[in-house]
Design a protein around this motif. Structure first.
Motif, mmCIF file in Angstrom:
data_model
loop_
_atom_site.group_PDB
_atom_site.id
_atom_site.type_symbol
_atom_site.label_atom_id
_atom_site.label_comp_id
_atom_site.label_asym_id
_atom_site.label_seq_id
_atom_site.Cartn_x
_atom_site.Cartn_y
_atom_site.Cartn_z
ATOM 1 N N ARG A 210 35.948 36.812 41.312
ATOM 2 C CA ARG A 210 36.988 35.638 41.267
ATOM 3 C C ARG A 210 37.495 35.417 42.559
ATOM 4 N NH1 ARG A 210 40.249 36.968 36.889
ATOM 5 N NH2 ARG A 210 41.850 37.761 38.277
ATOM 6 N N ARG A 211 37.693 36.437 43.300
ATOM 7 C CA ARG A 211 38.502 36.030 44.604
ATOM 8 C C ARG A 211 37.846 36.284 45.864
ATOM 9 N NH1 ARG A 211 44.177 37.013 44.008
ATOM 10 N NH2 ARG A 211 44.934 35.845 42.391
ATOM 11 N N GLY A 214 32.939 34.815 44.506
ATOM 12 C CA GLY A 214 33.109 33.377 43.998
ATOM 13 C C GLY A 214 31.942 33.425 43.062
ATOM 14 N N ASN A 215 31.199 34.096 42.483
ATOM 15 C CA ASN A 215 30.472 33.993 41.393
ATOM 16 C C ASN A 215 30.454 35.122 40.402
ATOM 17 O OD1 ASN A 215 28.782 35.934 42.563
ATOM 18 N ND2 ASN A 215 27.894 34.467 43.880
#
Lengths: 401, 240
Positions: A210-211, A214-215
């Motif tokens: 998530r952070r 990004g995928n």
């Protein structure tokens, strides 16, 4: 007769201390070289094996692509998804656990100190696949894992650099601006062929995806194999599952690779063993050269002591006694050389082991073998000169100037 | 010595040829010689007369080409190398012109050497060697190496080494050849004394008539044969 001859040999050797030392130098160097090489070779093999073992035995690493460095043209094969991890865990018999990994690099800050490191997103399966205990704190809770909370387990290098070796559990660090609770500290693995393994931060994979990345891609899966199962068969099953999921049909090649750590172990052991054998063979040649040195000096000695031999024969020494005396001298010389060589070898190993980052080992077997070989060299290379001495005619020997 | 005693040494028709074919050299041409036990014999003759060859044969260092050599009734010419070595070890003592002591080896160790080959235990060796050194008057020099001793002293150590085994026969090859006349007389007096007191048969090669005069019997060699034998010398009286 044996004891007397032995004493005569000892006397003669110590009467010519410098010459005796120079004579045995070849044997000293030969024995020291062989023993040091074999000992260091074994220590290196052992260290390499220990390093590979730290990756976990019976661990398979699965990556997209066709192995290391074989990228080539064409589109990059896709990374794995969470469903792949679940499929392997569910469908393949003999799989203990599957740890997905998503990696990123980040700068970590704690109270003004900062450090660049690798962020490794995974699940608790990571700790089941390989033996890597925590020295303090805990692994992820079920909640943290599923929600992808901002918690982290840090490697020892991070603790040393940010916390100056102090207690870290309970503190918060900032990872690329994200505030993160330290919940555990990993035990030390040390430097190795794979870089500093302790320079790492472990986080729940969902947080990393998530952070940071990004995928939802997974770049690496580590599969723990139940030792009761055949690793090759497990690999084959995983391959079938993945081919099906990635829709690879017919004769098409895999677009992923499965790497067995046991294979690395075997390869490394093979290489170090081969290297040890080559170096030992070279060292063994110096032993033979040392033997020739002994023969050389013994021949000179026989010529030089022709009169002495004449005296001994005249006062009633039989040929076999003269033979035994000179043979004994050669054997005692080479045995002394062998003993000194063993001592030198241990010193060399003690000196070199820390430089080579291996532990000091004492290998009784090679020491015994090297000593016996040095004795044998004394017999083999001492026999010819001794025979020459014993064959002398006492009258000619007495007249010898 | 009673005449009925068998001689300790008996040579009969002993020949010795060195080399083969046309270059062969006949050093001994049929030597007959009897030496009685306890005699003191001087062997004389010009070089090439065969005296050294005879001494080598008598010392069991060499074997005759032909003829018989009986030592204490044993046919030495039939013995092999090692058997002759054992005979030397047991019955013979040697003193050489060049002393032939082991260099860098103490007088005591030099004297001990023959006992070493007999396999005597250490303590016994030490005692016997010290006793022999005492006999030649060098007890206090036991730890000196040949390099630290004078020529006369070295020859006395060599004599101590020759007699430490209590041999039946002492063979001396020009024992005074390397010594001045004063030391020579000392050595000769000692050999005479030894011959008298312990009954050792002494065989000595010399080319000096003064030294030969110490012997009971003088054997003259010439051209590979015994030329003549002077028997019945009174030992010690010929000293100038």
């Amino acid at each position: 007769m044996f004891g007397t001859t032995f004493m005569l040999a000892i006397r003669s050797i110590f009467r010519h201390k410098l010459r005796s030392f120079l004579t045995t130098l070849g044997i000293i160097i030969g024995v020291a070289a062989v023993v040091a090489m074999v000992t260091l070779g074994k220590a290196t093999t052992k260290a390499a094996q220990a390093q590979v073992a730290s990756l976990g035995t019976n661990v398979l690493q699965i990556r997209p692509g066709q192995g290391f460095g074989r990228g080539g043209g064409g589109p990059r094969p896709p990374d794995f998804k969470e469903a792949d991890v679940e499929a392997i865990a569910r469908q393949v018999a003999g799989v203990k656990a599957v740890a997905p990994q998503a990696q990123s690099t980040a700068t970590v800050i704690y109270q003004g100190a900062n450090w660049s490191t690798t962020i490794n997103g995974t699940t608790n399966a990571f700790f089941q696949v390989q033996p890597w205990p925590l020295v303090s704190g805990r692994t992820f809770s079920r909640n943290e894992e599923q929600a992808g909370n901002a918690v982290c387990i840090i490697g020892n290098t991070i603790r040393t650099n940010l916390f100056r070796g102090g207690e870290a559990v309970g503190d918060r660090i900032r990872v690329n601006g994200v505030s993160c609770d330290v919940i555990g500290v990993l035990s030390t693995r040390g430097q190795g062929g794979f870089g500093d393994q302790d320079d790492v931060i472990i986080m729940p994979i969902k947080q990393v995806q998530r952070r940071f990345t990004g995928n939802r891609d997974i770049r690496l899966m580590m599969v723990g194999v139940d030792p009761a199962y055949d690793s090759a068969q497990v690999q084959e099953s995983i391959k079938q599952v993945l081919r099906e999921r990635r829709r690879i049909t017919g004769g098409k090649e895999d677009d992923f690779n499965i790497f067995d750590t046991a294979q690395i172990s075997q390869t490394l052991t093979g290489i170090t063993t081969l290297l040890t054998q080559i170096v030992t063979a070279v060292a063994a040649i110096s032993l033979v050269v040392g033997g020739i040195g002994i023969m050389n000096i013994m021949l000179v000695s026989v010529t030089e002591r022709t009169r002495e031999i004449g005296i001994r024969l005249a006062i009633g020494a039989v040929a076999s006694e003269v033979l035994l005396q000179f043979l004994m001298e050669a054997v005692v010389l080479s045995c002394l050389g062998g003993l000194v060589g063993l001592v030198v070898a241990q010193l060399v190993v003690i000196g070199l082991a820390p430089l080579m980052q291996v532990e000091f080992l004492f290998e009784p077997q090679i020491n015994v073998i090297a000593f016996l070989v040095s004795a044998l060299i004394g017999v083999v290379f001492g026999y010819f000169p001794a025979q020459r001495a014993a064959g002398l005619n006492p009258i000619d020997a007495l007249r010898h100037e | 010595m009673a005449d009925s005693d068998p001689p300790i040494i008996r040579l009969r028709g002993v020949t010795k040829v060195y080399g083969e074919g046309p270059t062969a050299f006949q050093a001994l041409k049929g030597v007959d010689l009897d030496i009685a036990a306890g005699d003191f014999v001087a062997v004389m003759g010009p070089s090439g007369s065969g005296k050294s060859t005879t001494m080598n044969i008598l010392g069991c260092l060499d074997v005759p080409t032909g003829g018989q050599f009986l030592f204490k009734g044993v046919h030495v010419e039939r013995l092999d190398r090692d058997q002759r070595a054992l005979l030397r070890r047991k019955y013979l003592g040697f003193v050489f012109q060049g002393f032939n002591l082991l260099a860098r080896t103490s007088a005591l160790e030099n004297v001990e050497l023959p006992l070493l080959y007999r396999g005597d235990p250490r303590k016994q060796r030490r005692e016997a060697a010290m006793e022999a050194l005492d006999k030649v008057g060098l007890k206090d020099w036991w730890d000196h190496t040949p390099g630290e001793l004078s020529g006369g002293q070295q020859q006395r150590v060599a004599i101590a080494r020759a007699i430490v085994t209590n041999p039946d026969v002492l063979l001396a090859d020009e024992p005074t050849g390397n010594l001045d006349s004063e030391r020579s007389i000392e050595i000769m007096e000692f050999l005479t004394e030894l011959n008298k007191t312990s009954g050792i048969t002494v065989l000595m090669v010399t080319h000096e008539p003064d030294m030969a005069a110490f012997a009971h019997t003088i054997v003259h060699f010439k051209d590979g044969l015994v030329e003549r034998i002077e028997a019945g010398h009174k030992s010690g009286e010929a000293v100038a």
